[in-house]
Design a protein around this motif. Structure first.
Motif, mmCIF file in Angstrom:
data_model
loop_
_atom_site.group_PDB
_atom_site.id
_atom_site.type_symbol
_atom_site.label_atom_id
_atom_site.label_comp_id
_atom_site.label_asym_id
_atom_site.label_seq_id
_atom_site.Cartn_x
_atom_site.Cartn_y
_atom_site.Cartn_z
ATOM 1 N N LYS A 1 0.925 -1.346 0.002
ATOM 2 C CA LYS A 1 0.037 0.255 -0.019
ATOM 3 C C LYS A 1 0.830 1.190 0.040
ATOM 4 O O LYS A 1 1.916 1.094 0.728
ATOM 5 N N ILE A 2 0.385 2.252 -0.792
ATOM 6 C CA ILE A 2 1.201 3.567 -0.931
ATOM 7 C C ILE A 2 0.716 4.502 0.280
ATOM 8 O O ILE A 2 -0.481 4.532 0.555
ATOM 9 N N LEU A 3 1.831 4.882 1.192
ATOM 10 C CA LEU A 3 1.595 5.470 2.429
ATOM 11 C C LEU A 3 1.583 7.342 2.147
ATOM 12 O O LEU A 3 0.880 7.855 2.686
ATOM 13 N N ALA A 4 2.321 7.485 1.075
ATOM 14 C CA ALA A 4 2.541 8.774 0.569
ATOM 15 C C ALA A 4 3.234 8.934 -0.734
ATOM 16 O O ALA A 4 3.903 8.213 -1.302
ATOM 17 N N PRO A 5 2.566 9.839 -1.654
ATOM 18 C CA PRO A 5 1.635 10.794 -1.262
ATOM 19 C C PRO A 5 0.345 10.289 -1.484
ATOM 20 O O PRO A 5 0.213 9.042 -1.943
ATOM 21 N N GLY A 6 -0.761 11.024 -1.207
ATOM 22 C CA GLY A 6 -1.956 10.549 -1.233
ATOM 23 C C GLY A 6 -2.936 11.162 -0.296
ATOM 24 O O GLY A 6 -2.762 11.301 0.931
ATOM 25 N N GLY A 7 -4.144 11.645 -0.880
ATOM 26 C CA GLY A 7 -5.206 12.377 0.162
ATOM 27 C C GLY A 7 -4.756 13.795 0.351
ATOM 28 O O GLY A 7 -3.811 14.405 -0.338
ATOM 29 N N ASP A 8 -5.628 14.618 1.018
ATOM 30 C CA ASP A 8 -5.561 15.995 1.196
ATOM 31 C C ASP A 8 -4.271 16.329 1.856
ATOM 32 O O ASP A 8 -3.720 17.642 1.414
ATOM 33 N N GLY A 9 -3.773 15.623 2.912
ATOM 34 C CA GLY A 9 -2.566 16.243 3.773
ATOM 35 C C GLY A 9 -1.134 15.750 3.154
ATOM 36 O O GLY A 9 -0.218 15.935 3.730
#
Length: 199
Positions: free
Chosen positions: A26-34
């Motif tokens: 699973k990709i932890l970063a980047p992703g999502g608003d923050g």
């Protein structure tokens, strides 16, 4: 020949949808608003190396908005899972400022075999600064992922710069070796054909 499921997965890679993951990757970063990236600057990709069954993969960037990105674009040809994160050099971050980007991790021999897709994220202007390091989730199954500045960069040396208070997350335990990214012409043609078929 790409399956309809692969086309759908590639299309979703640029859409506002929940992250896709297989085999514990699973990709932890980047992703999502923050967890955004900064345009034309060093940025990091962080994943769950502790839970993943895939020893290596290709890192690509995608966006379903063809005015921002006309085709899914390879960033790193072969990435080792045990690295837990990879800095992407500023010379590889040529995508314009915008929303709806996703990172795609795929099989190194067949990039249509997708292992994981990040949550959509934004590429922001330099003035936005990096997101706070506290925004990056930690892979609980691996003690090698931590928050801090990164020297694990493909294509250039040095730390990321930005106006914000945060910096890309990094792997602990020794300085990683730097490598350059190379994608074969055949792989690029195959990916371009797959994206063209989606349009």
């Amino acid at each position: 020949m790409l399956s309809k499921l692969t086309f759908a997965t590639l299309a979703l890679a640029g859409a506002a949808s929940a992250a896709v993951s297989n085999g514990g990757l699973k990709i932890l970063a980047p992703g999502g608003d923050g967890l955004w990236w900064i345009a034309a600057q060093q940025n990091n990709v962080v994943w769950t190396c502790g839970e993943s069954t895939f020893p290596q993969f290709t890192i690509l960037i995608n966006n379903s908005d063809t005015s921002l990105l006309t085709a899914i674009t390879p960033l790193i040809a072969v990435e080792q899972n045990y690295n837990c994160n990879q800095g992407i050099a500023s010379n590889l971050i040529t995508q314009p400022v915008g929303t709806g980007y996703t990172i795609v991790l795929a099989d190194i021999l067949n990039s249509t075999n997708i292992y994981a897709v990040s949550d959509p994220f934004e590429i922001k202007a330099l003035s936005a600064g990096y997101p706070p390091t506290s925004n990056t989730p930690v892979d609980q199954a691996s003690a090698t992922v931590s928050k801090g500045t990164s020297s694990n960069v493909v294509g250039q040396t040095g730390s990321p710069t930005g106006a914000g208070s945060g910096s890309p997350p990094a792997k602990t335990g020794g300085a990683p070796s730097l490598r350059s990214s190379s994608i074969t012409a055949g792989a690029l043609v195959g990916v371009a054909a797959a994206v063209a078929a989606l349009l």
